[in-house]
Design an enzyme around this catalytic site. Structure first.
Site, mmCIF file in Angstrom:
data_model
loop_
_atom_site.group_PDB
_atom_site.id
_atom_site.type_symbol
_atom_site.label_atom_id
_atom_site.label_comp_id
_atom_site.label_asym_id
_atom_site.label_seq_id
_atom_site.Cartn_x
_atom_site.Cartn_y
_atom_site.Cartn_z
ATOM 1 N N ASN A 112 0.798 -1.225 0.000
ATOM 2 C CA ASN A 112 0.000 0.000 0.000
ATOM 3 C C ASN A 112 0.831 1.275 0.000
ATOM 4 O O ASN A 112 0.289 2.371 0.141
ATOM 5 C CB ASN A 112 -0.952 -0.002 1.193
ATOM 6 C CG ASN A 112 -1.731 -1.295 1.279
ATOM 7 O OD1 ASN A 112 -1.526 -2.074 2.192
ATOM 8 N ND2 ASN A 112 -2.593 -1.557 0.303
ATOM 9 N N VAL A 119 1.005 6.889 -0.523
ATOM 10 C CA VAL A 119 0.311 5.999 0.403
ATOM 11 C C VAL A 119 -1.110 5.742 -0.095
ATOM 12 O O VAL A 119 -1.834 6.688 -0.426
ATOM 13 C CB VAL A 119 0.256 6.629 1.819
ATOM 14 C CG1 VAL A 119 -0.498 5.740 2.786
ATOM 15 C CG2 VAL A 119 1.655 6.926 2.333
ATOM 16 N N CYS A 120 -1.487 4.474 -0.132
ATOM 17 C CA CYS A 120 -2.839 4.094 -0.512
ATOM 18 C C CYS A 120 -3.622 3.783 0.759
ATOM 19 O O CYS A 120 -3.486 2.714 1.347
ATOM 20 C CB CYS A 120 -2.810 2.872 -1.427
ATOM 21 S SG CYS A 120 -4.454 2.374 -1.973
ATOM 22 N N LEU A 121 -4.397 4.762 1.189
ATOM 23 C CA LEU A 121 -5.247 4.620 2.369
ATOM 24 C C LEU A 121 -6.562 5.292 2.007
ATOM 25 O O LEU A 121 -6.575 6.488 1.712
ATOM 26 C CB LEU A 121 -4.568 5.296 3.574
ATOM 27 C CG LEU A 121 -5.212 5.133 4.938
ATOM 28 C CD1 LEU A 121 -5.245 3.671 5.363
ATOM 29 C CD2 LEU A 121 -4.458 5.959 5.974
#
Length: 191
Positions: A112, A119-121
């Site tokens: 992620n 950042v993949c959130l």
């Protein structure tokens, strides 16, 4: 006539504010800078932070610039246990109506987080709502280290290894954290 009286009223407010600044300056005080709604909200969020014990926060530009800060997460469980991962936060004046911009400063082998630190959130993108706050984001980042998500990756290669071969994923994380190559990519030591 209504417009003219409104403009006259606005000018009176400007003059009043200018007089306040001049008198403060004459008294030897620094002029008071007005804070945006985003700065006020961020100030409240920072004062109410309830950081996990494995997370620290710092303000590289001093406490006068709350809109830019850093956190360090040291996971105490999971694949990334004993690593140290730094993140920068840039908060816009329109916060909380838009999420903070978060980048990972530490090069990390993670499904992620890509190699450029993006950042993949979901709460930093489509699921952001003004009721969320900095504390929520910090807990979300902590969760990425205890429960990496292979279903919504930025690093597709790491996600595929996590999904298909968790033992190899764990070995790759350890190698990267110790300072070494995973595939063609070198990772500086962070453990």
């Amino acid at each position: 006539m209504q417009l003219f009286s409104s403009l006259k009223m606005i000018n009176l407010f400007k003059i009043k504010d200018q007089k306040k600044e001049e008198s403060a300056s004459a008294a030897g005080k620094a002029p008071v800078k007005k804070q945006s709604a985003g700065e006020l909200r961020l100030n409240k969020d920072i004062s109410e932070l309830n950081l996990p014990k494995n997370t620290s926060i710092s303000f590289p530009n001093g406490k006068d610039d709350l809109m830019s800060f850093e956190i360090v997460i040291r996971p105490d469980e999971g694949y990334y246990m004993s690593g140290s991962f730094g993140f920068t936060f840039q908060v816009s004046p329109s916060y909380p109506h838009e999420p903070p911009k978060v980048k990972c400063k530490t090069k990390v082998y993670h499904p992620n987080i890509d190699l450029e630190g993006n950042v993949c959130l979901n709460i930093l993108r489509e699921d952001w709502k003004p009721v969320l706050n900095i504390n929520t984001v910090i807990y979300g980042l902590n969760l990425l280290f205890t429960q990496p998500n292979d279903e919504d990756p930025l690093n597709h290669e790491a996600a595929a290894v996590l999904r298909d071969n968790p033992k190899m994923f764990e070995a790759n994380v350890r190698r990267a954290m110790a300072g070494g190559y995973v595939g063609q990519h070198y990772f500086p030591r962070c453990a």
